[in-house]
Design an enzyme around this catalytic site. Sequence first.
Site, PDB file in Angstrom:
ATOM      1  N   CYS A 120       0.854  -1.202   0.000  1.00  0.00           N
ATOM      2  CA  CYS A 120       0.000   0.000   0.000  1.00  0.00           C
ATOM      3  C   CYS A 120       0.884   1.243   0.000  1.00  0.00           C
ATOM      4  O   CYS A 120       1.536   1.545   1.001  1.00  0.00           O
ATOM      5  CB  CYS A 120      -0.907  -0.011   1.225  1.00  0.00           C
ATOM      6  SG  CYS A 120      -1.925   1.456   1.405  1.00  0.00           S
ATOM      7  N   CYS A 153      -0.270   3.919   2.504  1.00  0.00           N
ATOM      8  CA  CYS A 153       0.049   3.632   3.903  1.00  0.00           C
ATOM      9  C   CYS A 153       1.536   3.789   4.187  1.00  0.00           C
ATOM     10  O   CYS A 153       1.927   4.333   5.220  1.00  0.00           O
ATOM     11  CB  CYS A 153      -0.354   2.209   4.257  1.00  0.00           C
ATOM     12  SG  CYS A 153      -1.963   1.712   3.666  1.00  0.00           S
ATOM     13  N   ASP A 154       2.368   3.293   3.305  1.00  0.00           N
ATOM     14  CA  ASP A 154       3.780   3.104   3.635  1.00  0.00           C
ATOM     15  C   ASP A 154       4.746   3.898   2.759  1.00  0.00           C
ATOM     16  O   ASP A 154       5.960   3.721   2.875  1.00  0.00           O
ATOM     17  CB  ASP A 154       4.132   1.606   3.517  1.00  0.00           C
ATOM     18  CG  ASP A 154       3.281   0.753   4.449  1.00  0.00           C
ATOM     19  OD1 ASP A 154       2.924   1.245   5.523  1.00  0.00           O
ATOM     20  OD2 ASP A 154       2.969  -0.385   4.079  1.00  0.00           O
TER      21      ASP A 154
END
Lengths: 306, 102
Positions: free
Chosen positions: A132, A135-136
């Site tokens: 992701c 997200c990251d």
Amino acid sequence: MKPVHHYDCIILGGGPAGMTAGIYAARAKLKAVVLESNITGGLVNSTYTVENYPSYPSIHGMELMQRMREHLDSFEVPVEEVCEVERLDLTGVVKVVETDEAIYQARAVILATGRKPVPLETPTPCDQVHHCAICDGAPYAGKRVLVCGGGNSAFDESLYLLSLGVAHITLIEIMPRFFAAAATQESLLGSGKAEGHTETRVVDLEVAGDLLVAAILENVATGKTWREEVDGVFVFLGQRPSNELFKDQVTLTEAGYVPATSDMSTNLPGVFAAGDIVDKPFRQITTAVADGTVAALSVERFLRAR
Amino acid sequence: MIQEIAQDDYKEAIAATQAGVLIVFKELCPHCKNMEKVMEKFSALLPGVALLGLDIQKNPDAAAALEAERAPTLFVIKNGAVAQKKTGLMNPKELLALYKAC
């Protein structure tokens, strides 16, 4: 002793197909419940920008799913999230779904469990492998990353990574060509900060301490291998059908999808399917929504006929 | 209910928490939303444990001080201090086990 809840229809999965089925079921005055193993929204939640859902020229995936959820909530359809299904019996007249918290019974079930991402399998485990970008991605500003996959997700998420300040992207695809939209390919590969390799796969990862330092890549056509210095890996290798719960009860295709008929029914009476779990040529939010509509209306017809 | 804390009060909030779980999250992160729901279910299994949240984008210095580079990262707080840290997804039972292990 777990509580037992009785419904007309149990909807397994809270992605676009499941939520749409819930909306249509509610409008048909059916008592329905949505059981979701994660949070509602499915894979769309991880999509940075959705640009092909009519009425929203461009919208963040999670925002679109939040709006769909609000629509579902307006009908007061109960939704159980982070819900672990422990037992599923679809063969009887009354279908039974046992979760970690309760037992649900209904005469109809809609399977809308969707798909899950294919993981990257390498001999060396590594904490810097991600699925992701939203997200990251942020910690990789100024760093080099490897993106695995040659479809729209890989290219779209790569562009997002560049917008976060990632210094360089090496994108690899095991097939002889990339499958992303031509315009997206041009945007990424014309950025001057990305290079793409087809017929290429990850052989292994090189880790020093707890940190990734390089990926060992191989050209599958020539057998040539090389070392690519990267700080992180983002994996977008497609998805597999989430059929673990019912693969022993419902007829599936060789690839693991449900061969639903035009009214979304399966081989089991009272069991319908919708969304990405269905065997079909195009898996889009719009086609999932269409499936959810048809499945819920078919459930209504099925129940009223009895 | 997760109580959001911020850069200027996170140290005091942690110090004042005898039993709690803190999530370092990011807006529009689906895994973080998942873990927030997991925390709520965990809270039902173990009432009385405070639930705290810190937005990594609004509070980068606090997140860095906590050594939370990725979202979601969870911290078990006991007796006013961080007792355990774990990054990634868990289900409510796993979070309960993590909490009880420290």
